[in-house]
Design a protein around this motif. Structure first.
Motif, short mmCIF file in Angstrom:
data_model
loop_
_atom_site.label_atom_id
_atom_site.label_comp_id
_atom_site.label_asym_id
_atom_site.label_seq_id
_atom_site.Cartn_x
_atom_site.Cartn_y
_atom_site.Cartn_z
N ARG A 14 8.14 -17.00 5.15
CA ARG A 14 7.96 -16.82 3.71
C ARG A 14 9.20 -17.28 2.96
O ARG A 14 10.30 -17.31 3.52
CB ARG A 14 7.68 -15.35 3.37
N CYS A 15 9.01 -17.56 1.69
CA CYS A 15 10.11 -17.93 0.81
C CYS A 15 11.17 -16.83 0.86
O CYS A 15 10.84 -15.64 0.89
CB CYS A 15 9.56 -18.09 -0.61
N SER A 16 12.45 -17.21 0.84
CA SER A 16 13.51 -16.20 0.93
C SER A 16 13.69 -15.45 -0.39
O SER A 16 14.35 -14.43 -0.44
CB SER A 16 14.82 -16.86 1.35
N ARG A 17 13.07 -15.96 -1.46
CA ARG A 17 13.19 -15.28 -2.76
C ARG A 17 11.90 -14.51 -3.11
O ARG A 17 11.92 -13.32 -3.30
CB ARG A 17 13.49 -16.31 -3.85
N CYS A 18 10.76 -15.22 -3.14
CA CYS A 18 9.49 -14.52 -3.38
C CYS A 18 8.85 -14.24 -2.01
O CYS A 18 9.55 -14.22 -1.01
CB CYS A 18 8.59 -15.35 -4.30
N VAL A 19 7.54 -14.02 -1.95
CA VAL A 19 6.93 -13.72 -0.65
C VAL A 19 5.84 -14.72 -0.27
O VAL A 19 5.01 -14.45 0.59
CB VAL A 19 6.36 -12.28 -0.60
N VAL A 34 14.17 -21.39 -0.14
CA VAL A 34 13.50 -21.04 -1.39
C VAL A 34 12.33 -22.00 -1.62
O VAL A 34 12.45 -23.20 -1.39
CB VAL A 34 14.49 -21.09 -2.58
N CYS A 35 11.19 -21.47 -2.06
CA CYS A 35 9.98 -22.28 -2.19
C CYS A 35 10.00 -23.13 -3.46
O CYS A 35 10.76 -22.87 -4.40
CB CYS A 35 8.73 -21.42 -2.13
N SER A 36 9.13 -24.12 -3.47
CA SER A 36 9.08 -25.08 -4.58
C SER A 36 8.66 -24.42 -5.89
O SER A 36 9.10 -24.82 -6.97
CB SER A 36 8.15 -26.23 -4.22
N THR A 37 7.80 -23.37 -5.83
CA THR A 37 7.40 -22.71 -7.08
C THR A 37 8.58 -21.94 -7.68
O THR A 37 8.81 -21.98 -8.89
CB THR A 37 6.21 -21.75 -6.84
N CYS A 38 9.35 -21.24 -6.84
CA CYS A 38 10.53 -20.53 -7.35
C CYS A 38 11.50 -21.50 -8.00
O CYS A 38 12.05 -21.23 -9.06
CB CYS A 38 11.23 -19.78 -6.22
N ARG A 39 11.71 -22.66 -7.39
CA ARG A 39 12.62 -23.67 -7.95
C ARG A 39 12.07 -24.18 -9.28
O ARG A 39 12.81 -24.40 -10.24
CB ARG A 39 12.81 -24.83 -6.98
ZN LIG Z 1 9.41 -18.54 -3.72
#
Ligand SMILES: [Zn+2]
Length: 387
Positions: A14-19, A34-39
């Motif tokens: 999973r993304c290290s920031r969201c889930v 970190v995932c592309s949506t968080c970025r």
């Molecule tokens: Zn994320």
């Protein structure tokens, strides 16, 4: 070498920031995990929303008072479209034609919400439904081909308002939430036009209406039956100079704040949704089969709506990642009670449903039906039509 198989959602990357997990479509992780949506959402915070708002006001002046209606607003009665209609009528003073693709799945609360909103705001309203007997066939084909029951909804919701724009010569269509809010098909720094490219990229599951006619394999069903599930031709849209945009590209989108606004201004009512705790009683309340769609997503990809909602809250600083993971464990992957209704409509067994859904699993995920628990029935399910 044996391939990795994961049946425990806790073991998905999973993304290290969201889930959001590795199995989400279009997701990419960077070196920091970190995932592309968080970025993408980091870009949102840096945008100059005051300038964007001015740009929107200027854009509206090209349309205001020049056509039969100033714009078309696609509408369901859910939070996103209710907020959009309220903002465009009250804040921007537009005279819209509100258009609803009624997919036969609206729940009682959302129907009440829609009626109240339309009446109180004093707007013209246009509603269309596809033949229900055909809808059942379309759900079956869509389930088999894509492990998603809603080809008819995805295509109808996005194509029908565009046909109305063409037929009534209203060249501005305004949607609410941009997809960059929860996926990374579009960056927040590009303007998301809700057009044919977007339709073919991720809305119609890669199945055109013509393909669907072939899959149905029934001489009685022609393009006349599916015309509102195909995007209008480029020539027709060009002839009216059609623009199809999202309010959320010009105003910073914040669902929770918007829900508070529509509650106080329009007495908008919340409702329970399968697979999420009661505090998320504002999102996707409109659809009887939301629980089935989310369950299908879990069978295919090991995550459901809880991951999506918790991720939005983490990004907005309203939820800690640890708390989110606990919510996932409690709420995701429950077998929804609404599946009983779906199986009845389509006249298939649960085993058949499970077998079809399992064929669409995205590696490394493999759902374990032996560990599946049953979710609680929604209070309104007993009132749903069994026709
Ligand atoms: Zn994320």
């Amino acid at each position: 070498m044996t391939e990795k198989i994961i049946s425990d959602p806790k073991l998905l990357r999973r993304c290290s920031r969201c889930v959001m997990p590795e199995t989400q479509e279009s997701i990419v992780f960077d070196e920091a995990g970190v995932c592309s949506t968080c970025r993408n959402l980091e870009i949102k915070e840096k945008l100059n929303w005051i300038n964007k708002g001015r740009e929107f006001v200027d854009l509206l002046e090209n349309y205001r008072g020049k056509y039969f209606y100033d714009c078309i607003i696609p509408f369901s009665g859910g939070e996103d479209s209710t907020f959009t209609v309220l903002a465009l009528v009250k804040k921007f003073g537009l005279r819209p034609l509100v258009v609803s693709y009624d997919h036969h799945m609206y729940r009682p609360t959302v129907l009440r919400n829609a009626e109240r909103t339309i009446k109180r705001l004093g707007v013209d309203f246009f509603k269309f439904s596809t033949n229900w007997q055909l809808v059942k066939k379309l759900m079956r084909v869509s389930l088999e081909r894509k492990g998603d029951i809603y080809w008819y909804q995805h295509s109808g919701i996005f194509a029908f308002p565009m046909h109305v724009a063409v037929k009534f010569n209203v060249p501005l269509v305004i949607w609410g939430e941009p997809s960059s809010e929860y996926t990374s098909y579009y960056g927040y720094d590009e303007t998301e036009e809700v057009d044919e490219r977007r339709f073919n990229m991720f809305v119609n599951l890669g199945i055109t209406a013509e393909d669907m006619i072939g899959f149905l394999n029934d001489n009685m069903i022609t393009m006349n039956d599916l015309q509102f599930h195909a995007f209008p031709s480029r020539d027709k849209l060009k002839a009216i100079n059609c623009r199809s945009i999202c309010l959320g590209s010009y105003e910073s989108w914040d669902v929770k704040k918007q829900v508070e606004i529509i509650k106080s201004e329009l007495d908008w009512e919340c409702d329970f949704v399968e697979g999420v705790p009661p505090e998320y009683n504002y999102e996707k309340i409109e659809d009887m089969m939301q629980g089935v769609q989310d369950y299908l997503k879990f069978i295919k990809r090991g995550y459901g709506r809880m991951s999506h909602l918790a991720s939005i809250d983490i990004r907005n600083g309203r939820l800690k990642r640890e708390e989110a993971l606990n919510l996932l464990e409690k709420w995701e992957g429950l077998r929804p009670a609404s599946l009983d209704v779906f199986l009845y409509w389509l006249n298939i067994s649960e085993k058949e449903f499970n077998d079809i859904a399992s064929r669409h699993a995205v590696k490394p995920w493999k759902h374990d039906f032996n560990k599946t628990k049953r979710g609680e029935e929604l209070p309104d399910q007993k009132f749903w039509s069994r026709d």
